[in-house]
Design an enzyme around this catalytic site. Sequence first.
Site, mmCIF file in Angstrom:
data_model
loop_
_atom_site.group_PDB
_atom_site.id
_atom_site.type_symbol
_atom_site.label_atom_id
_atom_site.label_comp_id
_atom_site.label_asym_id
_atom_site.label_seq_id
_atom_site.Cartn_x
_atom_site.Cartn_y
_atom_site.Cartn_z
ATOM 1 N N ARG A 1 1.016 -1.621 0.262
ATOM 2 C CA ARG A 1 -0.235 -0.242 -0.291
ATOM 3 C C ARG A 1 0.914 0.957 -0.198
ATOM 4 N NH1 ARG A 1 -3.199 -3.074 4.093
ATOM 5 N NH2 ARG A 1 -4.537 -3.662 2.790
ATOM 6 N N LYS B 1 2.385 11.597 -11.480
ATOM 7 C CA LYS B 1 1.376 10.968 -12.607
ATOM 8 C C LYS B 1 2.287 9.296 -12.899
ATOM 9 C CE LYS B 1 -1.434 14.031 -14.793
ATOM 10 N NZ LYS B 1 -1.653 13.976 -16.916
ATOM 11 N N GLU C 1 8.600 16.680 -26.108
ATOM 12 C CA GLU C 1 8.740 17.365 -24.732
ATOM 13 C C GLU C 1 9.115 18.674 -24.872
ATOM 14 O OE1 GLU C 1 6.056 15.621 -23.812
ATOM 15 O OE2 GLU C 1 5.805 13.891 -23.949
ATOM 16 N N LYS D 1 8.280 22.162 -15.915
ATOM 17 C CA LYS D 1 7.025 21.412 -15.882
ATOM 18 C C LYS D 1 6.790 21.294 -14.166
ATOM 19 C CE LYS D 1 4.907 16.456 -16.101
ATOM 20 N NZ LYS D 1 5.150 15.384 -16.899
ATOM 21 N N GLU E 1 -4.775 18.288 -12.103
ATOM 22 C CA GLU E 1 -5.113 18.716 -13.753
ATOM 23 C C GLU E 1 -7.203 18.859 -13.238
ATOM 24 O OE1 GLU E 1 -3.318 15.858 -16.110
ATOM 25 O OE2 GLU E 1 -5.264 15.890 -17.979
ATOM 26 N N ARG F 1 -2.666 22.304 -15.700
ATOM 27 C CA ARG F 1 -1.578 20.847 -16.371
ATOM 28 C C ARG F 1 -2.418 20.080 -17.683
ATOM 29 N NH1 ARG F 1 0.033 16.162 -11.823
ATOM 30 N NH2 ARG F 1 1.573 14.995 -14.182
ATOM 31 N N ASN G 1 -0.811 18.532 -21.870
ATOM 32 C CA ASN G 1 -1.476 17.190 -22.830
ATOM 33 C C ASN G 1 -1.534 17.736 -24.699
ATOM 34 O OD1 ASN G 1 -1.964 15.171 -21.025
ATOM 35 N ND2 ASN G 1 -3.673 16.747 -20.292
ATOM 36 N N HIS H 1 -0.711 15.842 -26.896
ATOM 37 C CA HIS H 1 -1.222 13.739 -26.740
ATOM 38 C C HIS H 1 -2.174 13.115 -26.507
ATOM 39 C CE1 HIS H 1 3.038 15.123 -24.972
ATOM 40 N NE2 HIS H 1 3.002 14.211 -24.070
ATOM 41 N N HIS I 1 -1.009 10.230 -28.026
ATOM 42 C CA HIS I 1 -0.679 8.976 -27.077
ATOM 43 C C HIS I 1 -2.338 7.617 -28.720
ATOM 44 C CE1 HIS I 1 -0.368 9.759 -23.066
ATOM 45 N NE2 HIS I 1 0.422 9.681 -23.598
ATOM 46 N N HIS J 1 7.268 7.388 -28.364
ATOM 47 C CA HIS J 1 6.443 8.965 -27.613
ATOM 48 C C HIS J 1 6.425 10.397 -28.115
ATOM 49 C CE1 HIS J 1 4.075 10.263 -24.403
ATOM 50 N NE2 HIS J 1 4.944 11.247 -24.684
#
Length: 342
Positions: A108, A130, A172, A214, A224, A228, A232, A235, A239, A249
Amino acid sequence: MTKKEYSFSSKTVRFYFDASIVSIGQATGDKPVIILTDENVYENHRAQLDLYPVIRILPGEENKTPATAGQVIEQLITMGAGRDAMLVGVGGGVVTDIAGYVAAVYMRGISFGFVPTSILAMTDAAIGGKNGVDVGVYKNMVGTIRQPDFIFYDYSFLKTLPVSEWVNGFAEVIKHACIKDAVLFSMLERYTLHEYQSDPTLVAELIERNVDIKASVVSADEFETGDRKLLNFGHTIGHAIENLHHIPHGHAVSIGMVAACNLSEQLGHLHFEEAARIVRLLARYHLPVDVDTDHARVFEVLKMDKKRKDDAMQFIILNKIGSASVVSIPLTELEKHFKEIL
Ligand code: GLY
């Protein structure tokens, strides 16, 4: 070595710049460290990594899966790692994602830190909290948002980074310039990839400027709900094509940014000359700007994107270089433009 801190909702993350992995103890303190890395990084840097117990995974996005995460967890159990252990991900974005994800769920939650070794991981993937895995063609479908204790920048890892990975990472960097930093965009227009590769001071400055972009955006909006989302940019379509075409990527994001620029232009937000400058900059850094694809299949994958809300997509469009915004575009409208923008 210089140290800087950024605060997030649950913790303050320590960033160590211009550091050497031999001094990693300054970041980990006295916790029992277990390193997670991939076979390529291990091969090139085993002398430094073997000072700790090491778990190795296969490199590549195709291994950023629940199965790999399961194997890492089994090895942690075999090693007898307890709740006091600290997992340190040394590698690119696949390693840092799996390290952060496993550390969030093992017992956990145990402590973790990152030593990013690629341009992409240093400027983007390691920062933000993330961390997750792909499920089939669906990128980052399963994951957590949890911040590492530290991110440790040893630029000497870049000496063994293949040129294809430099190119990958610059997508990026260009994204950050497009959405937040027109001055950075002009700097990138002045230099070449080769100059960044051969000038350690120049690349260190570039990395630290991108970390600041960033980390500042994420620290102001960790979950987000606002700014934020701008990260994206490129993306959504990126993606959707990345795992369908099995392309890196950065390549997918580059193609996605061009499509997003085309859409921004069609919707009357972006001047065509600015869009053309962006395409030129991507090409200057050897990134692809288009792809031959099956639009219907890409659109099917795109509809599963996490940024879809009911029948609309939260899409990042550009107003000008250095400024972006979120618009909600009905899927039916996006589908109408789709063949012209991609
Ligand atoms: N790990 C990448 C991010 O949080 O954006």
